[in-house]
Every structure is written in structure tokens, then in C-alpha cells.
Design a protein around this motif. Structure first.
Motif: not given
Length: 617
Positions: A64-83
């Protein structure tokens, strides 16, 4: 294979994998996006075709917001240990520039995210197009050039022939823990739809091996010599210790040497809070125990930390005149900070090597009683009994005690990150997710969405203040649409509590930090605004539980945990409630001259603290 550029991008990304320690993962697990005229017929059509035909496995998540979707992507990658990471597609102009803040956040935090902003026509046949910025100095400049300083790799694909090299370079950076951050590939709208005969080999399954670099023997010997000569060493565990999954090695190193372990925001949880060597957060919002050990330390061993000013207390934390640093970091840029003896290596491999190199060397340091006394203070802060509105420390305590060992807390900005680093008892390396590199208001709910997508087996608690909520709460709608269950703890204190307290300490009298009507003297000192954030959350599709007391909150958290849908637990707190001191400092300059007594007094305090600041040479 004849494909459009956008179809080729999607097919390529679907076939990229990472491998570390023999475990393979999708390198790009999905795509967040919002479609506009700049990408709907390009990347949007390619994602549709992939979904309808099965040509490529690329899940799509409507944000719903382009800034927010990048934040969601960051949360995903951090939780995945950047893998494993996510891609983000946005339309031309404001859709793409909305991603700039997210790009900065990703790069500051060394987190991989792939950004696909749409761009102006490569042919210029219809220039200037809708939402194009015209630069009279050059026709090859667009608003997307603002991504250049924010990205670890940037390219604009003007021609289909350029795509293979751009994609391979993007993946190299995304999959390198020493180089990673935001990667930006700008896709002109006409080029997205242009067909080209791409080589079949571009779309073959490709595995990017994420190495664990081992220490160079001479560097290891130098580092071991420095540590061996220490009398009062201290370890600071940063995010690199978590991303490298080095908790077992950190535990073994600490137990073998007896060295206390402090942590940064990104490193909290690398050791459990009740580990005998754990002393809590260090720096401006750290524990008094860790900060006392930092002041006395003659050798500081940084493990995967970038030494932000909050970690170094603006370079006042390490007060020993002869202090030396040994920095273990996969990135040479960070390993050499503070004039350190650098050990450029993976945190897990480096800790194991250091433990062996020290060969039984042990330091008899006595800090257990201080830690026990501090934890007693945490207990008191968690059960303060403050009224009539509860203290923020009590809210944090209730959430901490409601969390299971594998549950995750998410925060980013305001006064809560400081209180969390000071008080939170982390029991798992992935439990504590506080984005305090860019400390971006609005990160919490979007970041929590990405975290939950990365690991649906965990309960995820987004702790968000009213200021952050008002900036960015739209991804509640995204989570509801995706069927993603989150617990959002919405803390209403009618203003900017953190900046209000900072303002007061700096002599600025909490000016402009309260959510109130404008009063007769033009200050915002009238009555509270009739804002109902709980009703707002309900209107976005969330279930809402309203709480008044800590007992209500405890029960509300229990109900939210048992719920099967996104639930917002709302509580009002006292912004003036007390919290234990970190006995540390943060350098925020105060006006050097002023007619206000409060500012002059604050400047005197600032000048006194400034005298303890130093370069480590």
C-alpha cells in the motif's frame, strides 16, 4: 528465448539461489509492488504471466506504500540472515522516489533488497513523459539518480542487451555479506516491454555461494596477541554475529575466556540475556553494567559491529587511556574502524579461530553481582505500578513476559528503542528486531510483515508509538489481505515522547513535540486532539483490543496471541514516566548562544560531556 525485458527479469530472479553451509534458499523469494503506468504493462505483465502460466515461480505481494514495501523487504531479509531477499517494483516518478528512504535504510543496515524503479522512456520519443523530471543539463538524468548514493550497486538498463550484465552484477552484491545493501536496477518503461532474444543460459538455475571467509593467519596471530595482553577485555556483539549464526561460537569463546559480552541493537540475542557472560546493551542506551565495563576496558573486541554513535556513546564510552580494539568483521570497511587490529573474516569462523588461538587464556573478571543487581532494577521497571497511566517500561515488560522464546519484537524509532536496548531480555538470536541504523519512523508494522513472511512459525509483535503509526500504518491492510497474523502493540502518548525528552534535556522545553491544539500563545499547549488510533486500525481491517491498565494489557496480549488474525492492542502511557539511566551520553549539539536560560544550562552540560569525547588512534 524471446522475452520482454521485464519477463526476462522475472524469469532470471526466479532461478537465483543462495547456499551457505550446504543449505540452499531462494535468493529472491518474491516481489512487493504497486503498479502504475510506468510498470503495469512491463513488470506487472511479466508477474501476471509468470503466475498464470507457471513460467517462473515469483510470488507477488501487493503493498500500500512504496516506502513501506521496502521496509517489509528489509524485515524479510534480516529475518533470513541476509540469505534470502525480496524485490520491489514501483512506477515512474513518485512511486519510485517513495522507495528512497527504504533504500537508505537497507544500505545503512547492510541488508539486501532489490529495487526495480521504473524510469523515463529510453527512446525519448514522447519526452517529457508524465512524472518525468527534466534536467536542462542532461537528458540521461531522472529522479532515479537519487538512488545512486543510497545503493551498493546502481544501473539503468537502457537497452535489452545490457540486462544480463546488470542482473549478474546485482546478484553478486546482494549475495555478498561484505558488500550488500540496496541494489537498484532502473527499468525505463518502454524498455520493460521491449522484446529481445536472450540466451537460454541466462535463465538456468544459478547458485550463489555465500562464503565464510576464515581469518588470515598473521592477522589472527596479531589479534590474539592483543587480546592475550589485555587485563579487562570486553566483547561487543553486533549484527554480524547474528547474521553469521555465530551464537554457539560466541558462547564457546565467552565461556572459554571469561570475557563479558555486551551487545548492540543488531546484536542483541546473539547471547541469551541470562547467559553468565551477558551484560546487556552498550553505549548511549545500554545498561549501566555494560557501560561501566566499557569505560574500564583496555581491549574491546568488536564482533560484527559497525560502531555507530549509539554504540560508542559518541566516542565517550571507551574511556581507558590505552584502550585498543580488535575488530572481527566480514567487511574490511568496518573491521578497520577505531584504528583496530583488523580481523577480516566471517564472525562464526573468526570466533572459532580466536578461541583456538587463545589456547585456554582466561580472564578472571567479576561482574556477576553487578548484572544481578541490574536485573533486579529491570524487574522493578517492568512492574513499576506507575499511574494514572502506565509507564512505557511496564508496557515493554508486559510484552517481554508475554513473548515465547522464539517470538519476535519489532521497533525502530522514538523512545522505545532506547528503553528496549536497556531493558529487553532476549532469549533467541532472532527475537529482537530493532532497526536502529536508520531508525526510521514507520518501519515497525511493515517490517513486522516482512519478518512474518520470512518465518510464519513465530509470533511477531510490532511495538509502535503514535508518531510512527501516524506516519505509516497502511501495511495493516496488506497484512490483512495476505492473511498474515501480527500483534501490533500501539502505544499512545499523544506526541513525540523521545524527542520531547531529548528536547527538554537540550534546553528546548519540549517545543513542538505534543499532539495538542494550538494554544493562545501559539504553542501546542491546548487540549489533547480527539484522535482515535484504535478506531483507525479497526477501519483498516484489524481486530482491536483497548487497554487501560497493565493488567488489561497482559490479558489483551494473551487474547491477541491466541487470535488467528492481525490484532492491534492499544494502550495509553505517560510520556513523562521514569526509566533507569544508562549512565552514558549521546552527542546532540546544543545552541552555543541563547537568550533562554534552559538552553544556556543545557549548553554547559553539553560542554562538560564533550570533554570526554576522543578519537581512537
Amino acid at each position: 528465448m524471446r522475452l520482454t525485458v521485464a519477463q526476462a527479469v522475472v524469469r532470471f530472479l526466479a532461478n537465483q539461489w543462495t547456499e551457505r553451509d550446504g543449505v540452499e534458499r531462494r535468493a529472491i523469494a518474491g516481489t512487493f509492488g504497486i503498479f502504475g503506468h510506468g510498470n503495469v504493462a512491463g513488470v506487472g505483465q511479466a508477474l501476471l504471466q509468470a503466475q498464470r502460466t507457471g513460467d517462473a515461480d515469483m510470488p507477488y505481494h501487493l503493498a500500500r506504500n512504496e516506502q513501506a514495501m521496502v521496509h517489509a523487504a528489509v524485515g524479510y531479509a534480516k529475518m533470513s540472515n541476509r540469505l534470502s531477499a525480496m524485490a520491489c517494483t514501483a512506477s515512474i516518478g513518485p512511486g519510485s522516489t517513495n522507495m528512497l528512504t527504504g533504500a537508505a535504510l537497507a544500505t545503512v543496515n547492510r541488508i539486501p533488497v532489490l529495487l526495480l524503479p521504473s524510469d523515463v522512456f529510453a527512446t525519448r520519443v514522447a519526452a517529457p513523459v508524465l512524472q518525468e523530471l527534466e534536467d536542462p543539463r542532461s537528458y540521461d538524468v531522472s529522479v532515479n539518480d537519487a538512488f545512486r548514493p543510497l545503493s551498493r550497486f546502481f544501473d539503468r538498463v537502457w537497452r535489452p542487451e545490457q540486462l544480463p550484465s546488470a542482473l549478474l552484477a546485482a546478484m553478486r552484491v546482494l549475495c555478498d555479506p561484505a558488500e550488500t545493501g540496496a541494489v537498484t536496477l532502473c527499468l525505463p518503461q518502454d524498455v520493460q516491454a521491449e522484446a529481445h532474444d536472450f540466451p537460454d543460459a541466462l535463465f538456468a538455475r544459478r547458485v550463489w555461494h555465500v562464503a565464510r571467509p576464515v581469518p588470515e593467519p598473521a592477522a589472527l596471530a596479531r589479534a590474539a596477541d592483543v587480546i592475550r595482553a589485555a587485563e579487562r577485555p570486553l566483547v561487543i556483539a553486533g549484527g554480524g554475529a547474528v547474521y553469521a549464526e555465530a551464537s554457539a561460537e560466541l558462547d564457546a569463546f565467552a565461556r572459554a575466556t571469561g570475557i563479558p559480552v555486551a551487545d548492540t541493537h543488531a546484536g542483541k540475542g546473539a547471547l541469551s540475556w541470562d547467559h553468565p557472560n551477558s551484560v546487556g546493551g552498550v553505549g548511549s542506551t545500554g545498561t549501566p553494567v555494560a557501560n561501566q565495563l566499557a569505560r574500564e576496558a583496555d581491549v574491546v573486541i568488536g564482533v560484527g559491529t559497525r560502531y555507530s554513535d549509539f554504540t560508542t556513546a559518541s566516542r565517550t564510552a571507551f574511556a581507558n587511556p590505552g584502550v585498543r580494539f580488535v575488530n572481527l568483521n566480514v567487511a574490511a570497511f568496518d573491521a578497520h574502524k577505531q584504528s583496530a587490529t583488523a580481523l577480516v573474516a566471517d564472525a562464526r569462523a573468526g570466533l572459532a579461530a580466536l578461541t583456538e588461538a587463545l589456547d585456554g587464556k582466561r580472564f578472571d573478571l567479576d561482574f556477576a553481582e553487578d548484572v544481578a543487581a541490574w536485573q533486579a532494577r529491570v524487574d522493578r521497571a517492568y512492574h513499576l505500578g506507575h499511574g494514572p497511566r502506565p509507564a512505557q517500561s511496564e508496557v515493554i515488560g508486559a510484552v517481554n513476559e508475554a513473548c515465547g522464546e522464539r517470538d519476535v519484537v519489532v521497533q525502530a524509532a522514538g523512545s522505545m528503542p532506547g528503553d528496549l536496548q536497556l531493558l529487553w531480555r532476549a532469549r533467541d538470536p532472532k527475537q529482537y528486531h530493532v532497526e536502529y541504523g536508520y531508525s526510521c519512523m514507520g518501519f515497525e508494522i511493515a517490517g513486522a510483515l516482512g519478518i512474518k513472511l520470512a518465518d510464519p512459525t513465530r509470533e511477531v509483535y510490532a511495538l509502535v508509538g503514535d508518531g510512527s503509526y501516524l506516519m505509516m500504518s497502511q501495511e495493516i491492510v496488506t497484512a490483512v489481505a495476505e492473511g498474515v497474523k501480527l500483534v501490533v502493540v500501539l502505544v499512545q502518548n499523544h506526541g513525540f515522547a523521545s524527542i520531547g525528552a531529548l528536547s527538554e534535556s537540550l534546553g528546548s522545553q519540549r517545543f513542538g513535540t505534543s499532539y495538542r491544539y494550538r494554544g493562545a500563545d501559539q504553542d501546542y499547549d491546548g487540549g489533547l486532539l480527539p484522535v482515535d488510533l484504535a478506531a483507525n486500525a479497526e477501519s483498516l481491517g484489524a481486530a482491536v483490543i483497548r487497554c487501560r491498565t497493565i493488567a488489561d494489557l497482559t490479558e489483551g496480549l494473551k487474547r491477541a496471541r491466541e487470535a488467528d488474525r492481525l490484532t492491534v492492542v492499544h494502550i495509553e502511557t505517560d510520556p513523562l514516566s521514569p526509566v533507569p539511566s544508562s549512565e552514558s551520553w549521546w552527542d546532540v549539539p546544543v545552541a552555543e548562544v541563547s537568550t533562554l536560560t534552559s538552553t544556556r544550562d543545557a549548553r554547559a552540560t553539553y560542554d562538560a560531556a564533550k570533554r570526554g569525547q576522543r578519537l581512537y588512534l
